[in-house]
Design a protein around this motif. Sequence first.
Motif, short mmCIF file in Angstrom:
data_model
loop_
_atom_site.label_atom_id
_atom_site.label_comp_id
_atom_site.label_asym_id
_atom_site.label_seq_id
_atom_site.Cartn_x
_atom_site.Cartn_y
_atom_site.Cartn_z
N HIS A 34 0.70 -1.19 0.06
CA HIS A 34 -0.16 -0.09 -0.04
C HIS A 34 0.85 1.24 -0.01
O HIS A 34 0.78 2.12 1.04
CB HIS A 34 -1.12 -0.03 1.24
CG HIS A 34 -1.70 -1.21 1.36
ND1 HIS A 34 -3.07 -1.24 0.79
CD2 HIS A 34 -1.69 -2.15 1.82
CE1 HIS A 34 -3.64 -2.38 0.84
NE2 HIS A 34 -2.78 -3.09 1.64
N ARG A 37 -0.03 5.39 1.24
CA ARG A 37 -1.20 5.33 1.75
C ARG A 37 -1.07 5.39 3.26
O ARG A 37 -0.12 4.39 3.73
CB ARG A 37 -2.11 4.11 1.15
CG ARG A 37 -2.15 3.94 -0.34
CD ARG A 37 -2.76 5.18 -0.71
NE ARG A 37 -4.49 5.28 -0.44
CZ ARG A 37 -5.18 6.19 -0.98
NH1 ARG A 37 -4.66 7.22 -1.67
NH2 ARG A 37 -6.54 6.14 -0.59
N GLU A 50 -8.52 4.58 4.49
CA GLU A 50 -7.27 4.72 4.24
C GLU A 50 -7.14 6.21 3.58
O GLU A 50 -8.33 6.82 3.34
CB GLU A 50 -6.88 3.85 3.14
CG GLU A 50 -7.43 3.58 1.86
CD GLU A 50 -6.87 2.32 0.98
OE1 GLU A 50 -5.88 2.84 0.13
OE2 GLU A 50 -7.38 1.40 1.04
N ASP A 52 -4.53 9.22 1.18
CA ASP A 52 -3.47 9.47 0.32
C ASP A 52 -2.25 10.23 1.11
O ASP A 52 -2.49 11.46 1.56
CB ASP A 52 -3.71 10.09 -0.93
CG ASP A 52 -2.68 10.32 -1.93
OD1 ASP A 52 -1.81 9.37 -1.67
OD2 ASP A 52 -2.84 11.08 -2.94
#
Length: 248
Positions: A34, A37, A50, A52
């Motif tokens: 991931h 994230r 989640e 960014d």
Amino acid sequence: MDTIVSIPREGISDQLFVSVGSEGTIVGIDPVLHPGRVLQFGPDGRIVAEADVSRLPSPGIPFFNLEGEILIPDERYGMVQVLTPALEPVGTFMTVENLQVALVLPSGDMVVNALSTTPARVRYALHLVTPGDDRLMSMDRPDMRLLTLGNSFRLKRFLALRDRTSFWSAHATTYRIDHWDVSGRLVESLRRDAPWFEGRETRSLARLEPPPADLVGLDSDSEGRLWVLFSVSDLEWKGSWTPTWALS
């Protein structure tokens, strides 16, 4: 009784780094599966949200301030991104480059463990930083004669709050825990000789013998007790080691 949360391995790599806030919020960074994230986990250990954080080139271990906000440091350049508990962006600020571990003090200042490249700071392990302010105070300077490029792991520290004006700092290579006040004064050092923890100067990838114990964390509870966390190898350590390269 404390609640135990198990995070399933499905969709998560072994490079996951997590932190738990005072309200039980669990957030983590998984740079392998991931990248870019920040993940939030529910009581069942599964990802529930989640956000960014790809503007950070090298997101590091998340930590929390006293308001419960989530701080994501960039280990390389010293930028910190601030998120609400709901993972909504609040803003960013700059701190020390090569940041490894951070602790937010009741004053709002931060103690950071960072391998600074600034000439005046390069040999110090700890830095007291005011978010948004370029000024900082450095402390914890090991013997420079013992530091080389190969054993800079000597500067690695783990941090825990002791009270409103002081904190604990644990060394990664020796069983030594220092008590510092926020003026940069070393109050006392606690040392222990444990036969199962020999300490080490570098982090080696060689696995020709059982890997040594690692000091991996530090925390204090509401009763003032200090908890020191270690990882140790078990009898099946060879089966857990998969070499990624070899020389012949």
